[in-house]
Enzyme design. Structure first.
Site, PDB file in Angstrom:
ATOM      1  CG  HIS A   1      -0.319   0.200   2.533  1.00 24.11           C
ATOM      2  ND1 HIS A   1      -0.054  -0.853   3.368  1.00 24.11           N
ATOM      3  CD2 HIS A   1       0.117   1.301   3.185  1.00 24.11           C
ATOM      4  CE1 HIS A   1       0.519  -0.406   4.477  1.00 24.11           C
ATOM      5  NE2 HIS A   1       0.643   0.904   4.384  1.00 24.11           N
TER       6      HIS A   1
ATOM      7  CG  HIS B   1       2.126  11.101 -10.013  1.00 25.40           C
ATOM      8  ND1 HIS B   1       3.292  11.663 -10.469  1.00 25.40           N
ATOM      9  CD2 HIS B   1       1.990   9.934 -10.685  1.00 25.40           C
ATOM     10  CE1 HIS B   1       3.829  10.868 -11.385  1.00 25.40           C
ATOM     11  NE2 HIS B   1       3.052   9.807 -11.537  1.00 25.40           N
TER      12      HIS B   1
ATOM     13  CD  GLU C   1       1.112   9.679 -14.841  1.00 31.58           C
ATOM     14  OE1 GLU C   1       1.529   9.931 -15.980  1.00 31.58           O
ATOM     15  OE2 GLU C   1       1.836   9.195 -13.942  1.00 31.58           O
TER      16      GLU C   1
ATOM     17  CD  GLU D   1      -2.090   3.206   6.267  1.00 28.73           C
ATOM     18  OE1 GLU D   1      -1.974   3.809   7.340  1.00 28.73           O
ATOM     19  OE2 GLU D   1      -1.250   2.377   5.855  1.00 28.73           O
TER      20      GLU D   1
ATOM     21  NE  ARG E   1       0.993  11.432   8.758  1.00 29.47           N
ATOM     22  CZ  ARG E   1       2.151  10.894   8.372  1.00 29.47           C
ATOM     23  NH1 ARG E   1       2.642  11.181   7.183  1.00 29.47           N
ATOM     24  NH2 ARG E   1       2.801  10.074   9.167  1.00 29.47           N
TER      25      ARG E   1
ATOM     26  CG  ASN F   1      -2.722  11.461  12.007  1.00 32.73           C
ATOM     27  OD1 ASN F   1      -2.501  10.438  12.626  1.00 32.73           O
ATOM     28  ND2 ASN F   1      -2.137  11.731  10.845  1.00 32.73           N
TER      29      ASN F   1
END
Length: 133
Positions: A5, A76, A124, A58, A9, A62
């Site tokens: 993965h 990207h 992209e 993922e 954030r 937070n």
């Protein structure tokens, strides 16, 4: 080895889940909330994700963080699609932001475009039939 993965954030988890599932077409694979550690994870992907040998994205929220400085090192995410033009139209119709219109990559023949997710991350789109390996 296998790429499992990539983590991003995000400032609003539901907004990002909606973008990657509704606008891009990925599936929400699983979520994990860690209140003691003050974060929530959402994994999205195509084709069932890791359990079917596919990489996942993922999305990490937070608690209390609504935006991040993206910095200059991040590039990207790249997604292979059948038709870049059709994918851009679908993304645009869903309210997404196309930042580079479909066309060949500079100096080549691979057809690409760029879109931006709600947090400003670049995605992209690469037309797989025109892809130079």
């Amino acid at each position: 080895m296998q790429l499992l993965h990539t983590m991003l954030r995000v400032g609003d988890l539901q907004r990002s889940i909606d973008f990657y599932t509704e606008t891009i077409g990925m599936d929400l694979l699983r979520t994990t909330d860690r209140p003691d550690q003050k974060y929530t994870l959402a994994f999205v992907g195509f084709g069932g994700g890791n359990k079917n040998g596919e990489a996942e994205l993922e999305l990490t929220y937070n608690y209390g963080e609504s935006e991040y400085d993206l910095g200059t090192a991040y590039g990207h995410i790249a997604l292979g699609v059948d038709s870049v033009a059709e994918t851009c139209e679908r993304i645009r119709a869903a309210g997404g932001n196309v930042t580079r219109e479909p066309g060949p990559v500079k100096g080549g023949t691979t057809v690409i475009a760029f879109v931006e997710d709600p947090d400003g991350y670049k995605v992209e789109l690469i037309e797989t039939s025109s892809r130079e390996l």
